[in-house]
Design an enzyme around this catalytic site. Sequence first.
Site, mmCIF file in Angstrom:
data_model
loop_
_atom_site.group_PDB
_atom_site.id
_atom_site.type_symbol
_atom_site.label_atom_id
_atom_site.label_comp_id
_atom_site.label_asym_id
_atom_site.label_seq_id
_atom_site.Cartn_x
_atom_site.Cartn_y
_atom_site.Cartn_z
ATOM 1 N N TYR A 139 -15.748 2.589 -22.647
ATOM 2 C CA TYR A 139 -14.647 3.112 -23.452
ATOM 3 C C TYR A 139 -15.126 4.402 -24.114
ATOM 4 O O TYR A 139 -15.531 4.407 -25.269
ATOM 5 C CB TYR A 139 -14.233 2.103 -24.523
ATOM 6 C CG TYR A 139 -13.467 0.898 -24.023
ATOM 7 C CD1 TYR A 139 -13.973 0.090 -23.009
ATOM 8 C CD2 TYR A 139 -12.238 0.555 -24.584
ATOM 9 C CE1 TYR A 139 -13.279 -1.022 -22.572
ATOM 10 C CE2 TYR A 139 -11.532 -0.565 -24.141
ATOM 11 C CZ TYR A 139 -12.064 -1.344 -23.140
ATOM 12 O OH TYR A 139 -11.372 -2.450 -22.710
ATOM 13 N N ASP A 223 -20.018 -9.611 -11.284
ATOM 14 C CA ASP A 223 -19.163 -10.230 -10.262
ATOM 15 C C ASP A 223 -19.437 -11.732 -10.144
ATOM 16 O O ASP A 223 -18.532 -12.556 -10.262
ATOM 17 C CB ASP A 223 -19.275 -9.503 -8.905
ATOM 18 C CG ASP A 223 -20.702 -9.149 -8.490
ATOM 19 O OD1 ASP A 223 -21.639 -9.412 -9.279
ATOM 20 O OD2 ASP A 223 -20.882 -8.622 -7.380
ATOM 21 N N ASP A 247 -14.790 -7.219 -22.473
ATOM 22 C CA ASP A 247 -13.327 -7.307 -22.507
ATOM 23 C C ASP A 247 -12.837 -8.274 -21.436
ATOM 24 O O ASP A 247 -12.034 -9.174 -21.699
ATOM 25 C CB ASP A 247 -12.727 -5.905 -22.279
ATOM 26 C CG ASP A 247 -11.207 -5.929 -22.239
ATOM 27 O OD1 ASP A 247 -10.611 -6.566 -23.119
ATOM 28 O OD2 ASP A 247 -10.632 -5.324 -21.323
ATOM 29 N N ASP A 251 -11.140 -12.463 -21.801
ATOM 30 C CA ASP A 251 -9.852 -13.036 -21.342
ATOM 31 C C ASP A 251 -10.112 -14.173 -20.356
ATOM 32 O O ASP A 251 -9.454 -15.207 -20.392
ATOM 33 C CB ASP A 251 -8.968 -11.992 -20.647
ATOM 34 C CG ASP A 251 -7.990 -11.281 -21.596
ATOM 35 O OD1 ASP A 251 -8.155 -11.385 -22.832
ATOM 36 O OD2 ASP A 251 -7.065 -10.625 -21.101
HETATM 37 C C1 IPM Z 1 -8.798 -6.286 -26.344
HETATM 38 C C2 IPM Z 1 -7.759 -5.406 -25.697
HETATM 39 C C3 IPM Z 1 -8.078 -3.930 -25.940
HETATM 40 C C4 IPM Z 1 -9.439 -3.622 -25.324
HETATM 41 C C5 IPM Z 1 -7.014 -2.975 -25.365
HETATM 42 C C6 IPM Z 1 -5.661 -3.298 -25.893
HETATM 43 C C7 IPM Z 1 -7.376 -1.529 -25.582
HETATM 44 O O1 IPM Z 1 -7.662 -5.698 -24.344
HETATM 45 O O2 IPM Z 1 -8.956 -6.230 -27.575
HETATM 46 O O3 IPM Z 1 -9.444 -7.063 -25.639
HETATM 47 O O4 IPM Z 1 -9.531 -3.289 -24.142
HETATM 48 O O5 IPM Z 1 -10.415 -3.684 -26.058
HETATM 49 MN MN MN Z 2 -8.838 -7.406 -23.707
#
Ligand code: IPM
Ligand code: MN
Length: 361
Positions: A139, A223, A247, A251
């Site tokens: 980022y 991976d 990130d 999820d």
């Molecule tokens: C998170 C989100 C953010 C990230 C996005 C919305 C920029 O996905 O907090 O995990 O990528 O950090």
């Molecule tokens: Mn995220």
Amino acid sequence: SKPLKIAVIPGDGIGTEVMPHGVRCLQAAAKAFQLDLEFEEFDFASCAYYRQHGDMLPADWKATLGRFDALYFGAVGMPDQVPDHVSLWGSLLKFRREFDQYVNLRPCRLMPGVPSPLAGRQPGDIDFWVVRENTEGEYSSIGGKIFEGTDRETVVQETVMTRTGVDRVLRYAFDLARSRPRRKLTSATKSNGISITMPYWDERVAEMAKAYPEVAVDKYHIDILTAHFVQRPGLFDVVVGSNLFGDILSDLGPACTGTIGIAPSANLNPAGAFPSLFEPVHGSAPDIFGRGVANPVGMIWAGQMMLEHFGYAEAAAAMLKAIENVLGRAEPEVITADMGGKGSTKSLGEAIEQEILKLAS
Ligand code: IPM
Ligand code: MN
Ligand code: NAD
């Protein structure tokens, strides 16, 4: 004692639906445990604010928010109205970077009553933390586009890793691993393909490991690591990764524990020079916004992490227990659709609020 000053920033979409329940649960914990919590709500860091003002934040946002101990944040993003990179770089990513919240701490825990898509897993089988680097890495705002509109059109975006930036998040992750019974740390890498930054990451992990002989360290390329999250989630205790890898893993991990709707996140400035930010992992979910069915647990659990971070251990423990009890009962009328129920944001939020009060009495 001094009040804990909390800036409430609901943002967009379901952020505005889950936030009231997060605040009410914190108020219940405050009442039950005599905590002095002070809330102030802001309408900026939303796409509605952007459409009115042409910017996500007021010019003096840093001074305004800098006076708070904590930012309690919903979610930002309405991609039909404002491009995501504009809304997110103009708000959440700005907070993380300018308030130097270099640790993004995200639990992955299989909770009682929440069905996992992985067969045969019980609560206790999946219980680990993702520690995500939160201010640099992939980022980065370094890069650009050249030869625009021609066949040679080229875009470049640099990954930036600094020794300070890598070492400080690794130190946090190693400290966390050392404090847990298993004392195990897994590093996410990709040093076979990403041949400069990722070998550097590995090198800093190996160097830091020397200072933590009691921590067992392993590493996997990202991976196969994603495959292990699904097939062998019991391997993990603390998983540390770069900004992008963290990130993705944060999820995937909660999805393995049933739903991203329950996952919380603490964006920490550990020394406390700037406010830390507490938010659900999920986004603004435009696909379900307006129906009152968003799972409020990620938002409420983020509030729990806030109390934990500021040392309100008893209240934090009660909040977590309240979440576990309500999820564990798995009443179809109470729990939300993402967990197989028929309930609403309101029914689940209020059940947890009542449970907090009940546990304290
Ligand atoms: C998170 C989100 C953010 C990230 C996005 C919305 C920029 O996905 O907090 O995990 O990528 O950090
Ligand atoms: Mn995220
Ligand atoms: P998302 O997390 O908003 O939604 C992904 C999927 O999960 C959707 O199907 C959604 O309905 C579901 N979901 C998410 N939270 C839920 C909850 N609490 N209860 C039930 N279901 C839930 O991710 P996305 O669709 O990639 O992004 C939507 C918008 O949110 C975009 O603008 C994106 O940039 C933004 N976003 C913001 C944040 C943040 O502010 N921290 C995080 C992720 C995405």
